[in-house]
Scaffold this active site. Structure first.
Site, short mmCIF file in Angstrom:
data_model
loop_
_atom_site.label_atom_id
_atom_site.label_comp_id
_atom_site.label_asym_id
_atom_site.label_seq_id
_atom_site.Cartn_x
_atom_site.Cartn_y
_atom_site.Cartn_z
N GLY A 57 0.45 -1.37 0.16
CA GLY A 57 0.13 0.29 -0.16
C GLY A 57 0.50 0.95 0.41
O GLY A 57 0.36 2.11 0.09
N ASN B 160 1.63 2.82 -2.25
CA ASN B 160 1.04 4.04 -3.19
C ASN B 160 -0.26 4.44 -3.14
O ASN B 160 -0.56 5.73 -3.02
CB ASN B 160 0.93 2.51 -5.02
CG ASN B 160 2.18 3.44 -5.52
OD1 ASN B 160 1.98 4.41 -5.94
ND2 ASN B 160 2.11 2.25 -5.50
N LYS C 280 -16.22 -14.07 -9.85
CA LYS C 280 -15.83 -12.71 -10.00
C LYS C 280 -17.62 -11.87 -9.68
O LYS C 280 -17.10 -10.84 -9.87
CB LYS C 280 -15.14 -12.42 -11.09
CG LYS C 280 -14.18 -11.05 -10.91
CD LYS C 280 -13.59 -11.10 -12.42
CE LYS C 280 -12.17 -11.74 -13.05
NZ LYS C 280 -11.46 -10.79 -11.47
N MET D 35 -3.89 -7.27 -7.29
CA MET D 35 -3.86 -8.11 -8.08
C MET D 35 -4.47 -9.08 -8.46
O MET D 35 -4.64 -9.97 -9.26
CB MET D 35 -2.43 -9.30 -7.23
CG MET D 35 -1.71 -8.53 -6.68
SD MET D 35 -0.64 -7.63 -7.89
CE MET D 35 0.35 -9.23 -8.45
N ARG D 36 -5.77 -8.23 -9.00
CA ARG D 36 -6.78 -9.10 -9.63
C ARG D 36 -7.07 -8.09 -10.78
O ARG D 36 -7.58 -6.98 -10.64
CB ARG D 36 -7.91 -9.51 -8.86
CG ARG D 36 -8.13 -10.47 -8.25
CD ARG D 36 -8.76 -10.70 -6.52
NE ARG D 36 -8.57 -11.25 -6.33
CZ ARG D 36 -8.15 -12.97 -5.84
NH1 ARG D 36 -9.09 -13.54 -6.97
NH2 ARG D 36 -7.61 -13.65 -5.24
N LEU D 37 -7.67 -9.21 -11.79
CA LEU D 37 -8.92 -8.25 -13.27
C LEU D 37 -9.68 -8.02 -13.05
O LEU D 37 -10.33 -8.88 -12.12
CB LEU D 37 -8.52 -9.28 -13.92
CG LEU D 37 -7.37 -9.92 -15.03
CD1 LEU D 37 -7.48 -11.00 -16.17
CD2 LEU D 37 -6.60 -8.57 -15.42
N ILE D 38 -10.14 -6.73 -13.20
CA ILE D 38 -11.14 -6.37 -12.78
C ILE D 38 -12.18 -6.43 -14.32
O ILE D 38 -12.26 -6.36 -15.35
CB ILE D 38 -11.19 -5.09 -12.97
CG1 ILE D 38 -10.47 -3.87 -12.07
CG2 ILE D 38 -12.50 -4.03 -13.02
CD1 ILE D 38 -10.52 -4.03 -10.64
N ASN E 150 -4.51 2.60 -13.03
CA ASN E 150 -4.13 1.65 -12.34
C ASN E 150 -2.37 1.76 -12.49
O ASN E 150 -2.38 2.83 -13.52
CB ASN E 150 -4.06 0.06 -13.25
CG ASN E 150 -2.92 -1.14 -12.69
OD1 ASN E 150 -2.81 -0.63 -11.28
ND2 ASN E 150 -2.68 -1.80 -13.55
N HIS F 209 1.63 0.47 -12.73
CA HIS F 209 1.57 -0.67 -13.25
C HIS F 209 3.32 -0.91 -13.26
O HIS F 209 3.81 0.32 -13.88
CB HIS F 209 1.33 -0.85 -14.83
CG HIS F 209 2.03 -2.51 -15.36
ND1 HIS F 209 1.74 -4.31 -14.46
CD2 HIS F 209 2.75 -2.94 -15.76
CE1 HIS F 209 2.62 -4.62 -15.34
NE2 HIS F 209 3.83 -4.21 -15.83
C1 GRF Z 1 3.62 -1.20 -7.35
O1 GRF Z 1 4.63 -1.27 -7.92
C2 GRF Z 1 2.99 -0.81 -8.67
O2 GRF Z 1 2.35 -0.05 -9.87
C3 GRF Z 1 1.81 -2.35 -8.99
O3 GRF Z 1 2.05 -2.56 -7.46
C4 GRF Z 1 3.06 -1.87 -6.66
C5 GRF Z 1 1.84 -1.86 -5.47
O4 GRF Z 1 2.84 -1.33 -4.85
N1 GRF Z 1 1.09 -2.55 -9.29
P1 GRF Z 1 2.04 -1.01 -3.17
O5 GRF Z 1 1.64 -1.61 -2.86
O6 GRF Z 1 1.23 0.60 -3.52
O7 GRF Z 1 3.70 -0.24 -2.13
#
Ligand code: GRF
Length: 194
Positions: free
Chosen positions: A15, A17, A68, A93-96, A110, A112
């Site tokens: 988390g 981000n 889903k 970590m899941r597709l929407i 998102n 990435h």
């Molecule tokens: C990030 O690198 C993001 O780009 C990817 O998953 C990671 C999540 O990191 N989708 P955090 O949980 O926000 O620390």
């Protein structure tokens, strides 16, 4: 004056981000309200971060649902009752699936850790290192039904220059934490003009 944009952040892990977005909201550089943190992993550290930031969180276990579609309908009900405008994926970590994609068309974003379309999917940083790619970086994009395939909003890249995985990973996270709040603010501004 328009109401504040309401967002739900979806995360499955650390988390960091989410933290960057919450910090930007608190600092006033991101004009939005995080009304809910959603996780599919009840032990994820993001829940503790949400607690510390005084933001409600909701954890669910996908295996408790038939499909889903059924957990997404449940989430959709929750988000709509909170009048959520945007879904912000931050390490979810899941597709929407169609239930949320249709309810939030062009309102799911998102982040990435690669310069898409290179290295979509899991462990993008590992993929970047294994391929001995010249550059690494970050992409923020709209979410569609594919794996990291939606329209690109912004990207930032840098040269790997023989650096270690750890150094590359640190640089990627530093870029992410700076870029995501700024990109979201721009997106919300653009949307408010219509
Ligand atoms: C990030 O690198 C993001 O780009 C990817 O998953 C990671 C999540 O990191 N989708 P955090 O949980 O926000 O620390």
């Amino acid at each position: 004056m328009k109401n504040k944009v309401k967002i739900a952040v979806f995360a499955s892990g650390n988390g960091s981000n989410f933290q960057a977005i919450a910090d930007a909201v608190k600092a006033g550089s991101l004009d939005a309200e995080i009304v809910l943190v959603v996780t599919d992993r009840p032990n994820a550290y993001v829940i503790e971060r949400a607690r510390q930031a005084n933001i409600p969180s909701f954890a669910f276990i996908p295996a408790d649902y038939d499909s889903k579609k059924s957990y997404e309908e449940m989430l959709k009900g929750k988000l709509e009752s909170l009048q959520v405008d945007w879904i912000v994926l931050a390490g979810f970590m899941r597709l929407i699936g169609p239930a949320l994609l249709e309810a939030y068309e062009n309102r799911i974003v998102n982040i990435h850790p690669s310069v898409l379309p290179a290295f979509p999917g899991k462990d993008a940083i590992g993929q970047t290192m294994a391929a001995r790619a010249e550059s690494a970086g970050v992409t923020i994009h709209f979410v569609d039904a594919g794996m990291d395939t939606g329209n690109i909003i912004v990207q930032e890249s840098f040269k790997v220059n023989g650096r270690s995985r750890e150094a590359v990973e640190n640089e990627i996270h530093a870029i992410e934490h700076k870029l995501y709040p700024v990109a979201l603010q721009r997106l919300f501004n653009l949307n408010n003009m219509h």
